[in-house]
Design a protein around this motif. Structure first.
Motif, PDB file in Angstrom:
ATOM      1  N   ARG A   9      32.695  25.166 -76.122  1.00  0.00           N
ATOM      2  CA  ARG A   9      32.955  24.784 -74.728  1.00  0.00           C
ATOM      3  C   ARG A   9      31.651  24.916 -73.935  1.00  0.00           C
ATOM      4  NH1 ARG A   9      37.511  27.827 -73.109  1.00  0.00           N
ATOM      5  NH2 ARG A   9      38.795  26.034 -73.714  1.00  0.00           N
ATOM      6  N   VAL A  10      31.326  23.851 -73.199  1.00  0.00           N
ATOM      7  CA  VAL A  10      30.079  23.774 -72.432  1.00  0.00           C
ATOM      8  C   VAL A  10      30.389  23.588 -70.951  1.00  0.00           C
ATOM      9  CG1 VAL A  10      27.932  22.481 -72.090  1.00  0.00           C
ATOM     10  CG2 VAL A  10      28.869  22.745 -74.405  1.00  0.00           C
ATOM     11  N   LEU A  11      29.801  24.416 -70.112  1.00  0.00           N
ATOM     12  CA  LEU A  11      29.883  24.233 -68.664  1.00  0.00           C
ATOM     13  C   LEU A  11      28.654  23.453 -68.225  1.00  0.00           C
ATOM     14  CD1 LEU A  11      31.087  27.792 -67.583  1.00  0.00           C
ATOM     15  CD2 LEU A  11      32.468  25.778 -68.143  1.00  0.00           C
ATOM     16  N   ASN A  12      28.877  22.267 -67.716  1.00  0.00           N
ATOM     17  CA  ASN A  12      27.800  21.349 -67.353  1.00  0.00           C
ATOM     18  C   ASN A  12      27.545  21.433 -65.849  1.00  0.00           C
ATOM     19  OD1 ASN A  12      26.070  19.214 -66.968  1.00  0.00           O
ATOM     20  ND2 ASN A  12      27.518  17.624 -67.585  1.00  0.00           N
ATOM     21  N   VAL A  13      26.645  22.340 -65.458  1.00  0.00           N
ATOM     22  CA  VAL A  13      26.341  22.539 -64.035  1.00  0.00           C
ATOM     23  C   VAL A  13      25.026  21.815 -63.741  1.00  0.00           C
ATOM     24  CG1 VAL A  13      26.284  24.262 -62.181  1.00  0.00           C
ATOM     25  CG2 VAL A  13      27.374  24.826 -64.341  1.00  0.00           C
ATOM     26  N   THR A  14      24.971  20.539 -64.067  1.00  0.00           N
ATOM     27  CA  THR A  14      23.717  19.792 -63.955  1.00  0.00           C
ATOM     28  C   THR A  14      23.895  18.577 -63.060  1.00  0.00           C
ATOM     29  OG1 THR A  14      24.075  18.284 -65.829  1.00  0.00           O
ATOM     30  CG2 THR A  14      23.189  20.479 -66.328  1.00  0.00           C
ATOM     31  N   GLN A  15      22.756  17.948 -62.767  1.00  0.00           N
ATOM     32  CA  GLN A  15      22.764  16.753 -61.929  1.00  0.00           C
ATOM     33  C   GLN A  15      21.590  15.867 -62.297  1.00  0.00           C
ATOM     34  OE1 GLN A  15      22.167  17.969 -57.823  1.00  0.00           O
ATOM     35  NE2 GLN A  15      21.001  19.752 -58.471  1.00  0.00           N
ATOM     36  N   ALA A  16      21.588  14.653 -61.760  1.00  0.00           N
ATOM     37  CA  ALA A  16      20.538  13.653 -62.010  1.00  0.00           C
ATOM     38  C   ALA A  16      20.594  13.196 -63.471  1.00  0.00           C
ATOM     39  CB  ALA A  16      19.174  14.179 -61.595  1.00  0.00           C
ATOM     40  N   ALA A  31      31.663  18.654 -78.525  1.00  0.00           N
ATOM     41  CA  ALA A  31      31.875  19.815 -77.664  1.00  0.00           C
ATOM     42  C   ALA A  31      32.806  19.446 -76.513  1.00  0.00           C
ATOM     43  CB  ALA A  31      30.543  20.329 -77.117  1.00  0.00           C
ATOM     44  N   GLU A  32      33.566  20.432 -76.036  1.00  0.00           N
ATOM     45  CA  GLU A  32      34.349  20.248 -74.818  1.00  0.00           C
ATOM     46  C   GLU A  32      33.406  20.515 -73.645  1.00  0.00           C
ATOM     47  OE1 GLU A  32      38.163  22.159 -72.371  1.00  0.00           O
ATOM     48  OE2 GLU A  32      37.289  23.214 -74.078  1.00  0.00           O
ATOM     49  N   VAL A  33      33.068  19.482 -72.906  1.00  0.00           N
ATOM     50  CA  VAL A  33      32.107  19.613 -71.816  1.00  0.00           C
ATOM     51  C   VAL A  33      32.839  19.494 -70.482  1.00  0.00           C
ATOM     52  CG1 VAL A  33      30.021  18.708 -70.744  1.00  0.00           C
ATOM     53  CG2 VAL A  33      30.245  18.700 -73.240  1.00  0.00           C
ATOM     54  N   ILE A  34      32.719  20.532 -69.674  1.00  0.00           N
ATOM     55  CA  ILE A  34      33.338  20.559 -68.352  1.00  0.00           C
ATOM     56  C   ILE A  34      32.253  20.384 -67.304  1.00  0.00           C
ATOM     57  CG2 ILE A  34      34.662  21.935 -66.706  1.00  0.00           C
ATOM     58  CD1 ILE A  34      35.894  23.398 -69.114  1.00  0.00           C
ATOM     59  N   LYS A  35      32.279  19.248 -66.639  1.00  0.00           N
ATOM     60  CA  LYS A  35      31.301  18.942 -65.591  1.00  0.00           C
ATOM     61  C   LYS A  35      31.746  19.611 -64.291  1.00  0.00           C
ATOM     62  CE  LYS A  35      28.016  16.295 -63.559  1.00  0.00           C
ATOM     63  NZ  LYS A  35      26.597  16.212 -63.937  1.00  0.00           N
ATOM     64  N   ILE A  36      30.883  20.449 -63.739  1.00  0.00           N
ATOM     65  CA  ILE A  36      31.183  21.136 -62.484  1.00  0.00           C
ATOM     66  C   ILE A  36      30.417  20.436 -61.368  1.00  0.00           C
ATOM     67  CG2 ILE A  36      30.975  23.316 -61.235  1.00  0.00           C
ATOM     68  CD1 ILE A  36      31.324  24.730 -63.935  1.00  0.00           C
ATOM     69  N   GLU A  37      31.154  19.872 -60.398  1.00  0.00           N
ATOM     70  CA  GLU A  37      30.543  19.036 -59.376  1.00  0.00           C
ATOM     71  C   GLU A  37      30.893  19.499 -57.969  1.00  0.00           C
ATOM     72  OE1 GLU A  37      30.214  14.752 -60.399  1.00  0.00           O
ATOM     73  OE2 GLU A  37      31.918  15.145 -61.720  1.00  0.00           O
ATOM     74  N   LYS A  38      30.061  19.085 -57.049  1.00  0.00           N
ATOM     75  CA  LYS A  38      30.267  19.405 -55.639  1.00  0.00           C
ATOM     76  C   LYS A  38      31.479  18.656 -55.101  1.00  0.00           C
ATOM     77  CE  LYS A  38      27.758  19.202 -51.215  1.00  0.00           C
ATOM     78  NZ  LYS A  38      26.502  18.762 -50.555  1.00  0.00           N
ATOM     79  N   PRO A  39      32.403  19.344 -54.431  1.00  0.00           N
ATOM     80  CA  PRO A  39      33.576  18.658 -53.886  1.00  0.00           C
ATOM     81  C   PRO A  39      33.175  17.521 -52.938  1.00  0.00           C
ATOM     82  CG  PRO A  39      33.887  21.035 -53.797  1.00  0.00           C
ATOM     83  CD  PRO A  39      32.453  20.801 -54.181  1.00  0.00           C
ATOM     84  N   GLY A  40      33.874  16.405 -53.044  1.00  0.00           N
ATOM     85  CA  GLY A  40      33.656  15.290 -52.124  1.00  0.00           C
ATOM     86  C   GLY A  40      32.651  14.269 -52.591  1.00  0.00           C
ATOM     87  N   THR A  41      31.520  14.729 -53.104  1.00  0.00           N
ATOM     88  CA  THR A  41      30.438  13.808 -53.475  1.00  0.00           C
ATOM     89  C   THR A  41      30.089  13.842 -54.953  1.00  0.00           C
ATOM     90  OG1 THR A  41      28.800  15.478 -52.852  1.00  0.00           O
ATOM     91  CG2 THR A  41      29.401  13.842 -51.178  1.00  0.00           C
ATOM     92  N   GLY A  42      30.154  15.013 -55.570  1.00  0.00           N
ATOM     93  CA  GLY A  42      29.826  15.124 -56.985  1.00  0.00           C
ATOM     94  C   GLY A  42      28.338  15.047 -57.249  1.00  0.00           C
ATOM     95  N   ASP A  43      27.992  14.760 -58.490  1.00  0.00           N
ATOM     96  CA  ASP A  43      26.611  14.638 -58.943  1.00  0.00           C
ATOM     97  C   ASP A  43      25.896  13.557 -58.132  1.00  0.00           C
ATOM     98  OD1 ASP A  43      24.233  14.107 -60.449  1.00  0.00           O
ATOM     99  OD2 ASP A  43      25.229  14.707 -62.292  1.00  0.00           O
TER     100      ASP A  43
END
Length: 400
Positions: A9-16, A31-43
């Protein structure tokens, strides 16, 4: 069929691009990749084109889709205490966290490596940045072009009478993303042996220096920096682009035996023993005289006439394709290097496939990219045990 990285399991706290490219490879490999994004706008790359026609809002970007196929998306405000707490809860049950913020950013938020390793000592904390997490330039902001510029690549790319040139794709991000992925895989192997996690630190500038090929050793031996020479090779001739009747071809005579076969294919066997061209060092010295001779032969023939003839003589050669030709080529299709997925809100879209082919665990890319926050409730309820009431409260507080 099981994929190589199933169970990771991968936490994807990345951008660009840098971090997302690394996470994309891991997702492709299972891998199970979970993208963590900013509410409203995202990456931020959700605002980078091309855009799907008739799709509005944060899910309109084809750029985002090509990088995030097969991942899950959760929105999480990491500047709030509850957002940080949710991240820490996810860290407890995850194997890898990837981030490409400016060094020190997550430390300042209380969710950097030293804090997270206390929660999960087995965590692989992978960080990508322009200049790394130590060194005099560590605090400088960066994008792809910065890495290409300061890694020495741009000064090698282009023509002698033109300014330094950025590569046509963002290799300062892409190559660094590949190195970060390699680092993660090695760290996982080390964890298998020792049970210990670790921090993986990859920089764009470092990555570009690492792929300068022989330029570093040439500078070391010759005492002067190599610079732009166009499309030819600095130490092998002929190894260049040549004008054809309908475009361009490349010819790569990597040794003297191939050179002799090239001369025979061109109907000019006498060139092989010309005192100017008999050996590779001589051909490099006299390249300005040799290229017009070859181009005089290529210019009145089509690309495929040239290539088919040279291949019959076992001379490496190929047409210079544009993107459409590369995508539609039958070999590309046979290798599944362009795949079709069904993307919600748009429909069928073609994206680049995975270039790694496994005999026992073949890779199949068939899942779409997530809509912004598509899996927030699923992850909070199924992985962390949150109730619907708790989730509604988090929404009211703008945590998710």
């Amino acid at each position: 069929m099981q994929k190589p990285l199933e169970g990771i399991r991968v936490l994807n706290v990345t951008q660009a691009l840098f971090g997302p490219y690394c996470a994309m490879i891991l997702a492709d490999l299972g891998a199970e990749v979970i993208k963590i994004e900013k509410p409203g706008t995202g990456d931020m790359n959700r605002e980078w084109g091309p855009f799907f026609p008739n799709v509005q809002g944060p899910d309109k970007s084809g750029y985002y889709v090509s990088l995030h196929r097969g991942q899950k998306s959760i929105t999480l405000n990491l500047k709030t205490e509850k957002g940080k707490q949710i991240l820490k809860e996810l860290v407890k049950i995850s194997d890898v966290l990837i981030e490409n913020f400016k060094p020190g950013t997550l430390d300042g938020w209380g969710i950097g490596y030293e804090e997270l390793r206390k929660i999960n000592p087995r965590l692989i904390y992978a960080c990508g940045s322009g200049f790394g997490h130590y060194g005099p330039y560590k605090d400088w902001p960066s994008y792809d072009i910065i890495g290409q510029a300061m890694g020495g690549f741009m000064d090698l790319n282009g023509w002698p009478d033109k300014p330094p040139c950025r590569a046509g794709s963002s290799i300062g991000d892409i190559v660094a993303g590949m190195f970060l992925c390699i680092g993660i895989l090695v760290a996982l192997r080390y964890r298998d042996m020792t049970g210990k996690g670790q921090k993986v630190d990859v920089a764009q500038m470092d990555s570009m220096i690492a792929i300068l090929e022989n330029a570093v050793v040439r500078y070391s031996i010759e005492g002067k920096p190599p610079t732009r020479i166009g499309s030819k090779h600095p130490t092998i001739t002929p190894f260049d682009v040549f004008k054809a009747k309908d475009g361009y071809v490349v010819i790569a005579a990597g040794n003297d035996a191939i050179w002799r076969r090239l001369c025979t294919a061109m109907g000019k066997p006498e060139l092989a023993d010309d005192p100017r061209f008999r050996t590779n060092p001589l051909r490099c010295e006299h390249e300005p005289e040799l290229k017009p001779i070859i181009e005089e032969w290529t210019k009145d023939r089509t690309r495929w006439e040239i290539v088919n003839l040279l291949l019959k003589h076992d001379v490496p050669s190929a047409p210079v394709y544009n993107v459409a030709e590369a995508v539609e080529d039958p070999h590309t299709k046979a290798r599944e290097m362009v795949v079709e997925i069904y993307q919600p809100q748009y429909g069928k879209v073609r994206i680049a496939g995975c270039p790694i082919k496994f005999s026992e665990t073949p890779i199949k890319i068939d899942k779409p990219a997530p809509l912004l926050g598509q899996h927030t409730e699923e992850i909070l309820t199924q992985l962390l045990g949150y109730t619907k009431e708790q989730i509604e409260e988090l929404k009211k507080e703008n945590v998710i």
